[in-house]
Design an enzyme around this catalytic site. Structure first.
Site: not given
Ligand code: SAM
Length: 298
Positions: A30, A61, A85, A136-137, A157-159
């Site tokens: 990203q 959070h 984060d 990877d989640g 807590d994903s994007t």
């Molecule tokens: N609160 C935020 C929102 O709703 O926009 C989410 C914040 S958190 C920083 C989101 C995290 O999800 C990112 O750090 C990203 O790298 C992670 N992420 C995205 N896809 C992922 C996956 N397949 N496995 C693990 N983490 C993932």
């Protein structure tokens, strides 16, 4: 004056006034931008959309972590998917029953930026009860399920469902989460905008309801996410989330550091607007109409 636009729809968005740019990098997963903004403090944007700001991070959070942890009778092992984060991890670790909190984020650069620019959130990474993994989640949860691992609470807590996060909104991922919850635990994914993106909210609810015995939606105010009103869903085959399960003594024991939730608010989170109740009960077109420009995944 430098402005940064976070587009909420094709026509509307949140504009920041930027006073300093710290990072603007592209990782394999990203685009990461970190900057200082008037009114909001430090901002982390991933893929061009706000993920965290100093001003309102506590609301999101606390909303993601505390309802499931307070409704579960004895949460000891917690898994956070995403959350690089550190804010959700910080809230989870406030619960004294939690013996281990495992955080799995796909992008080590988000974790590095959190350590550098959000030290109050990132402090949780070094807590003795925390385990932080870059992975990877979906792959992690599938391996954990195959190995017979168990978690009491899984927080997603994903994007939003773009790029690497698409897989975190699929039935395949939810089924693997169900396996590690072992029939008693609770899964809570952040579940999108009740103002602009009801299609996604309905889609997440429909998928979870096809897999889990009970799905309890709740929502709260997240100022910098599209529309400011954000959904979460508690999915379980065990003890369901409910206002009556919020234990006043356990809320009080969380201490004076909470900024957003308190006991009356925790009970009220489950009351949803009529258009949401209707859309989740019956599907069909949402009123007000969804303005989400991206279709549901899967
Ligand atoms: N609160 C935020 C929102 O709703 O926009 C989410 C914040 S958190 C920083 C989101 C995290 O999800 C990112 O750090 C990203 O790298 C992670 N992420 C995205 N896809 C992922 C996956 N397949 N496995 C693990 N983490 C993932």
């Amino acid at each position: 004056v430098l402005r940064y636009l976070d587009p909420w729809t094709a026509h509307t968005g949140l504009t920041y006034t930027v006073t300093r740019v710290y990072e603007s990098i592209e990782t394999p997963f990203q685009r990461i931008e970190v900057f200082e903004a008037e009114d909001f403090g430090t901002v982390l944007a991933l893929g061009g959309v706000t993920n965290v700001t100093d001003r309102d991070e506590s609301a999101y959070h606390e909303l993601l972590a505390h309802p499931p942890l307070l409704c579960h009778p004895n949460p000891r092992r917690v898994l956070i998917i995403g959350g690089g984060d550190g804010g959700t991890l910080r809230e989870v670790l406030r619960h004294p029953t939690v013996e281990e909190a495992v955080l799995v984020d796909i992008d080590g650069e988000v974790i590095r930026c959190a350590r550098q620019y959000f030290p109050k959130l990132a402090a949780a990474f070094d807590h003795p009860r925390a385990r932080v993994l870059v992975d990877d989640g979906l792959a992690y949860v599938e391996r954990a399920a195959a190995a017979g691992e168990r978690f009491d609470v899984v927080l997603v807590d994903s994007t939003d469902p773009v790029d690497a996060a698409v897989e975190l909104f699929t039935e395949k991922f939810y089924r693997s989460c169900k396996a590690v919850l072992g029939g008693t635990g609770v899964l809570v994914p952040q579940s999108d905008s009740l103002t602009f993106c009801m299609e996604r909210v309905v889609d997440i609810h429909r998928k979870l309801a096809g897999i889990f015995g009970a799905v309890t939606p709740y929502a709260g105010h997240c100022l910098t996410y599209p529309g400011g009103y954000w959904a979460f869903m508690g999915a379980t085959d065990g003890v369901a989330l409910a206002p009556g399960r919020v234990d006043a003594a356990r809320v009080a024991a969380l201490g004076d550091d909470l900024r957003y939730v308190n006991e009356p608010l925790l009970r009220a989170l489950f009351a949803l607007p009529q258009y949401v109740v209707r859309a989740l009960a019956g599907g069909g077109p949402t009123d007000p109409p969804s303005l989400c420009d991206r279709p549901p995944v899967d």
